[in-house]
Structures are given as C-alpha cells and as structure tokens.
Design a protein around this motif. Structure first.
Motif, PDB file in Angstrom:
ATOM      1  N   ALA A 119       0.923   8.989  11.055  1.00 60.54           N
ATOM      2  CA  ALA A 119      -0.223   8.510  11.676  1.00 60.54           C
ATOM      3  C   ALA A 119      -0.182   7.625  12.528  1.00 60.54           C
ATOM      4  O   ALA A 119      -1.291   7.117  13.210  1.00 60.54           O
ATOM      5  CB  ALA A 119      -1.450   8.296  10.520  1.00 60.54           C
ATOM      6  N   SER A 120       1.184   7.126  12.767  1.00 56.80           N
ATOM      7  CA  SER A 120       1.099   5.508  13.578  1.00 56.80           C
ATOM      8  C   SER A 120       1.335   5.655  14.676  1.00 56.80           C
ATOM      9  O   SER A 120       1.502   4.566  15.389  1.00 56.80           O
ATOM     10  CB  SER A 120       1.958   4.982  12.694  1.00 56.80           C
ATOM     11  OG  SER A 120       1.943   4.688  11.288  1.00 56.80           O
ATOM     12  N   VAL A 130     -10.532   3.334  10.461  1.00 58.72           N
ATOM     13  CA  VAL A 130     -10.440   4.116   9.277  1.00 58.72           C
ATOM     14  C   VAL A 130     -11.789   4.591   8.605  1.00 58.72           C
ATOM     15  O   VAL A 130     -12.046   3.665   7.713  1.00 58.72           O
ATOM     16  CB  VAL A 130      -9.461   3.383   8.375  1.00 58.72           C
ATOM     17  CG1 VAL A 130      -8.902   4.268   7.285  1.00 58.72           C
ATOM     18  CG2 VAL A 130      -8.130   2.848   9.063  1.00 58.72           C
ATOM     19  N   GLY A 151       0.963  -1.163   0.058  1.00 61.80           N
ATOM     20  CA  GLY A 151      -0.127   0.066  -0.044  1.00 61.80           C
ATOM     21  C   GLY A 151       0.647   1.160  -0.084  1.00 61.80           C
ATOM     22  O   GLY A 151       0.638   2.126   0.836  1.00 61.80           O
ATOM     23  N   TYR A 188     -10.731   2.174  17.468  1.00 61.52           N
ATOM     24  CA  TYR A 188      -9.830   2.718  16.263  1.00 61.52           C
ATOM     25  C   TYR A 188     -10.594   2.096  14.940  1.00 61.52           C
ATOM     26  O   TYR A 188     -11.039   1.155  14.868  1.00 61.52           O
ATOM     27  CB  TYR A 188      -8.847   1.967  16.279  1.00 61.52           C
ATOM     28  CG  TYR A 188      -7.615   1.954  15.136  1.00 61.52           C
ATOM     29  CD1 TYR A 188      -7.002   3.137  15.006  1.00 61.52           C
ATOM     30  CD2 TYR A 188      -7.701   0.858  14.046  1.00 61.52           C
ATOM     31  CE1 TYR A 188      -6.319   3.501  13.594  1.00 61.52           C
ATOM     32  CE2 TYR A 188      -6.924   1.236  13.008  1.00 61.52           C
ATOM     33  CZ  TYR A 188      -6.350   2.251  12.853  1.00 61.52           C
ATOM     34  OH  TYR A 188      -5.445   2.398  11.576  1.00 61.52           O
ATOM     35  N   SER A 228      -2.111  12.369   7.837  1.00 60.95           N
ATOM     36  CA  SER A 228      -0.613  12.115   7.272  1.00 60.95           C
ATOM     37  C   SER A 228      -0.310  12.762   6.083  1.00 60.95           C
ATOM     38  O   SER A 228      -1.157  12.967   5.189  1.00 60.95           O
ATOM     39  CB  SER A 228      -0.506  10.552   7.161  1.00 60.95           C
ATOM     40  OG  SER A 228       0.801  10.358   6.811  1.00 60.95           O
ATOM     41  N   TYR A 278      -6.731   8.870   4.187  1.00 62.20           N
ATOM     42  CA  TYR A 278      -7.023   8.719   2.750  1.00 62.20           C
ATOM     43  C   TYR A 278      -8.253   9.591   2.170  1.00 62.20           C
ATOM     44  O   TYR A 278      -8.567   9.911   0.950  1.00 62.20           O
ATOM     45  CB  TYR A 278      -7.534   7.264   2.383  1.00 62.20           C
ATOM     46  CG  TYR A 278      -6.520   6.220   2.640  1.00 62.20           C
ATOM     47  CD1 TYR A 278      -5.380   6.128   1.766  1.00 62.20           C
ATOM     48  CD2 TYR A 278      -6.497   5.569   3.541  1.00 62.20           C
ATOM     49  CE1 TYR A 278      -4.391   4.980   1.739  1.00 62.20           C
ATOM     50  CE2 TYR A 278      -5.412   4.350   3.919  1.00 62.20           C
ATOM     51  CZ  TYR A 278      -4.767   4.513   3.285  1.00 62.20           C
ATOM     52  OH  TYR A 278      -3.580   3.315   3.453  1.00 62.20           O
ATOM     53  N   LYS A 335       0.539   9.764   2.318  1.00 62.50           N
ATOM     54  CA  LYS A 335      -0.280   9.385   1.096  1.00 62.50           C
ATOM     55  C   LYS A 335      -0.474  10.363   0.076  1.00 62.50           C
ATOM     56  O   LYS A 335      -0.748  10.184  -1.000  1.00 62.50           O
ATOM     57  CB  LYS A 335      -1.753   8.745   1.564  1.00 62.50           C
ATOM     58  CG  LYS A 335      -1.599   7.580   2.576  1.00 62.50           C
ATOM     59  CD  LYS A 335      -0.983   6.387   2.240  1.00 62.50           C
ATOM     60  CE  LYS A 335      -0.864   5.506   3.548  1.00 62.50           C
ATOM     61  NZ  LYS A 335      -0.152   4.340   3.188  1.00 62.50           N
TER      62      LYS A 335
HETATM   63  C1  LIG Z   1      -5.204   3.379   7.910  1.00 61.46           C
HETATM   64  C2  LIG Z   1      -3.501   3.782   8.103  1.00 61.46           C
HETATM   65  N1  LIG Z   1      -3.206   4.310   9.142  1.00 61.46           N
HETATM   66  C3  LIG Z   1      -1.861   4.571   9.211  1.00 61.46           C
HETATM   67  C4  LIG Z   1      -1.015   4.516   8.187  1.00 61.46           C
HETATM   68  C5  LIG Z   1       0.515   4.891   8.162  1.00 61.46           C
HETATM   69  O1  LIG Z   1       0.624   6.273   8.065  1.00 61.46           O
HETATM   70  P1  LIG Z   1       2.081   6.937   8.390  1.00 61.46           P
HETATM   71  O2  LIG Z   1       2.794   6.648   7.357  1.00 61.46           O
HETATM   72  O3  LIG Z   1       1.352   8.593   8.447  1.00 61.46           O
HETATM   73  O4  LIG Z   1       2.304   6.499   9.625  1.00 61.46           O
HETATM   74  C6  LIG Z   1      -1.492   3.871   6.952  1.00 61.46           C
HETATM   75  C7  LIG Z   1      -0.314   3.517   5.864  1.00 61.46           C
HETATM   76  O5  LIG Z   1      -0.709   2.281   4.995  1.00 61.46           O
HETATM   77  C8  LIG Z   1      -2.814   3.255   6.817  1.00 61.46           C
HETATM   78  O6  LIG Z   1      -3.259   2.749   5.699  1.00 61.46           O
END
Ligand SMILES: Cc1ncc(COP(=O)(O)O)c(C=O)c1O
Length: 452
Positions: free
Chosen positions: A88-89, A172, A20, A170, A255, A208, A258
């Motif tokens: 984002a992690s 998405v 991804g 949590y 983030s 996204y 992407k």
């Molecule tokens: C839902 C989701 N959250 C977080 C991330 C990672 O984000 P970051 O690169 O900002 O840590 C991804 C990456 O694929 C993702 O799909």
C-alpha cells in the motif's frame, strides 16, 4: 536509584505495543508453501512469474482480486480497475507534482506515510478527524486557501496517461491506523463531493477493512462483507457518475500485508480504469514491470484456492477479536482507574471494531512522551506516543496526551501484563515519579523504521 530501576526493568520481559505487525503465529505459512509449490512446479505459471511482468501486474491476480473485492464490497468485478502494487505504500507518484500538488493528511495519521509524501517532494498539511472522520470544514478552508495561491507552476510535463491533481487527501477511513476509528458514511460522501469540487485525489489505505468483528455491545455476528463502502466505491457510484474517461477523485490502496504477510510485499490499487492504466505507466513499472511479479503468482494461487478468505475468517478474525477483548478488558481494569479514556471507536452507529489498534487519552495534561519513556525505562515496555502520528511540518493538530496501543504483535497472553505495566507507569507519572528528571528534554528514541 536510577541504576536499580534500569536493572530491574531489564529483568522484565520486553513488550512492544508499538509494533503494528501480525504476530508470527498468524502468518499462513503452510498455505504460502503450498501456493509456492504449485506455481513453481508449473512452467505455465513459473516462467511468466520469474520474468518481467506486465505493467499493471499479473493478469490472473488482477482478475482474482477484482472478483474477491466485489464479493466483499459489492459492485461489479472489473480487473481493469486493479493494478498490482508492491504494497500500500508507494502508488500514486504519477499523479502529483511537487510544485503544484498539496497533500492533506487526516491526523492522527499513519506516520510512515509522511515520509513517503516527503520522498516525493510534496508538502504535507494536517487536518483533524473532527466528529465524523474528517474535519470537513477545516479541510475545505485549507483547500480554499491553497486555491488562492495563483500562478503555481508544475515541474512535470503533461503526459497523456496521467493527470496532476491540485490536492491529495490521505486517510485511513476504516479501523484507522492509529485511531482505530471508522469514518461515517455521510462524511465519506461529503468528502468525495469536496474532492470533486477542488480537483483533489483522495488516497485511502483500506488495509484493515477485512479484519472486523462485533464488539461485546453488538448483537450482530461476524460479517463477510465490508462495514462501509470505500471512498473509491462512493466516487464510482455517486451522482453525477464519472464518465468512463474520468480519472476519478479517489483511489484505494489494498494490501496482503495484514491478511497474509507483509513480507509478500504485494498489494493492489483500485481506481478508475484510466487512472489504473496511468498508475501502471510509472517509470519503475515501465522499466521493470509491476512490482512483486513472482509473489503475485503465489498470492493469486492463495486467492484462487480460497486460502486467504479461510485464513481471514478462521484464523485472523478470531485471533484479533480475542486480542482486542483481552486488551479492552485490561484497559478497563488497569487504565480507566488511573484516568485514561478510550475514544469512540466509530463515528457511525456500528458496533463493529477491527484492525490492529486502540487509541487512548491520558489524564489531562499528562505528557504521552513522558509516559512512553518511563514505560521503556522502568517497565521494558514500548508504546507509541501520539506525537508520532502528527503530520510532520504541521503542528496545527497535536496529540500530546494520546497513546496508540497495538494488540496484533505481542503474544495474546502478554497483553494484559503490558496494560497492567502501563497502568503502573501512568499512576507513577501522575504522582510525579517519572524518569523525566533524568531525561529532561530528551525525546524517546524509537527507530521508526522498525515500527509500522
Ligand atoms: C495505514 C497503513 N497503510 C499502509 C501500511 C503499509 O502497507 P504495505 O505493507 O502494504 O505497504 C500500513 C502498515 O502498517 C498501514 O497501517
């Protein structure tokens, strides 16, 4: 026979529909080079950029992000709500306690988030997507059950800048990784009400949201505004509106991974000002300042110059839309005839799609793992089995016959071939011609760390 198949497979171009990541041609390298040049040649920017940053992050970037988000999501810009992050992690540890906090992950779930919660010592449970984005009844039953657990202690001592939530939820919600689905507005509102009732913090990865386009069914044109309010926006505005001293019940992770480049490792958290301050007081930021300080100065320049917005509208959206259309057409041509189905992409009425992923269902009772290992062995093709997106430690929500397909990483020209190969594999597996006998009981071994 087996050796013949393996040698033959190696002659095929390797294709990876699991990864991804954005395709390298979609990185805004010249714009980043120019932003780097600007910031490094101006000591007023480069010196603070190369020193320890303030705890909540580079102030001009906080302001730029706040302005930009208010253009996209609506609402007042407020830099006090924004904390610069390293992506984002990894943003919420301050607000959880391994003994006290339970995590509920909407599944299928972004699989690498499981490990992040696990690193923090938190126990995770699964809740399905249900009909509208979250199985609210199932979630409430779990929250209620957990409440019965009396006498739960906390490891952490109380701190004036933080609050330990009893639950974390949590998800998405928009163009989900992995299901591609978007949670309906009414489900978002109900989820916020539920979080308020049970002292839960909703953490959403809204990474996204900016990548959206109309599908062929739609009469609308591309939009420069968000498809849906984030849960954090709903929490901020829904009655009873939280007081200015409230930590709130939702935070959003954004983030630049992407929309500019994951290697920049720069993102933002958006929550109430008091929550955001608490976030900035985590041990690593107190010691070293906000993460990604020097890249934050470049990203700030990219936002200020309009390069990010331009990259999204002129490069990313057209490219991902084209890739999505190629993949959907190939799915229609090669997968539907072998019994595959594609779920509804939206729980609402929208005919808008976005993000990186398409989620498909194999014919009934066909093993996704068997399809994936056969695809790898016979077609040099990597796809992600649904199992990856189950919540570790909770087998109550399973995805044994699902696959996630990513259209972001491979060349657009190769997507059709990838789906054609997958169709052949599914037909073979359906006819009992898989490699399962040679690999009985052996799981597909992907290096998960390499795939996102
Ligand atoms: C839902 C989701 N959250 C977080 C991330 C990672 O984000 P970051 O690169 O900002 O840590 C991804 C990456 O694929 C993702 O799909």
């Amino acid at each position: 026979m087996g050796d013949f198949i393996d040698a033959h497979s190696r002659d095929k171009k390797p294709l990876n529909l699991l990864r991804g990541w954005p395709h390298p041609s979609l990185l805004p390298t010249p714009a980043i080079a120019s932003a780097a040049q600007t910031v490094l040649s101006d000591p007023a920017i480069s010196i603070p950029g190369l020193l320890y940053g303030p705890d909540p992050g580079y102030q001009p970037l906080r302001e730029e992000i706040a302005r930009w988000l208010s253009g996209f999501y609506g609402g007042q810009a407020d830099a006090e709500r924004i904390c610069v992050t390293g992506g984002a992690s990894r943003t919420w540890r301050v607000f959880s306690d391994p003994l006290f906090t339970r995590v509920w992950m909407v599944a299928p779930s972004y699989f690498l988030a499981c490990r992040i919660f696990d690193d923090a010592g938190l126990v995770t449970g699964a809740v399905g997507e249900g009909d509208e984005g979250v199985d609210l009844e199932g979630l409430e039953a779990s929250l209620r059950d957990a409440e019965r657990d009396e006498g739960v202690r906390k490891i952490k001592l109380a701190k004036p800048w933080s609050k330990i939530y009893r639950h974390i939820i949590y998800c998405v919600p928009t163009f989900s990784n992995p299901s591609g689905k978007t949670m309906s507005l009414s489900c978002r509102q109900k989820l916020v009400r539920l979080a308020r009732k049970y002292d839960a913090l909703i953490i959403t990865d809204d990474v996204y949201d900016f990548l959206l386009w109309p599908t062929s069914k739609s009469s609308s044109t591309s939009s420069a505004t968000a498809l849906m309010p984030r849960l954090v926006d709903i929490d901020r505005t829904m009655e009873p509106v939280p007081s200015s001293h409230s930590f709130g019940n939702a935070m959003s992770n954004g983030s630049f991974s992407k929309i500019a480049g994951p290697g920049l490792r720069t993102g933002w958290a958006d929550a109430t000002p008091i929550f955001t301050y608490g976030l900035s007081q985590c041990g690593s930021s107190r010691s070293g300042g906000a993460p990604s300080q020097s890249t934050a100065t470049m990203v700030c320049e990219l936002l200020k110059s309009g390069a990010v917005g331009k990259h999204i509208s002129q490069v990313l959206i057209p490219a991902y839309r084209k890739r999505y259309e190629i993949m959907m057409a190939a799915i229609q041509q090669f997968l539907l005839p072998v019994g595959v189905t594609v779920g509804e992409v939206s729980f609402g009425e929208q005919e808008i799609f976005g993000g990186f992923f398409i989620w498909i269902e194999l014919p009934k009772s066909m093993s996704a793992e068997e399809v994936c290992s056969t695809a790898k062995e016979r077609e040099n093709l990597i796809v992600a089995p649904g199992r990856l997106f189950e919540v570790s430690g909770d087998a109550s929500v399973r995805f044994e016959t699902s696959l996630r397909l990513c259209f972001a990483w491979e060349e657009a020209e190769d997507l059709e071939d990838g789906i054609r190969r997958l169709g052949k594999v599914i037909r073979d597996v359906g006819e009992g011609k898989s490699i399962a006998s040679r690999h009985a009981g052996k799981e597909i071994k992907n290096d998960l760390g390499e795939f996102r």
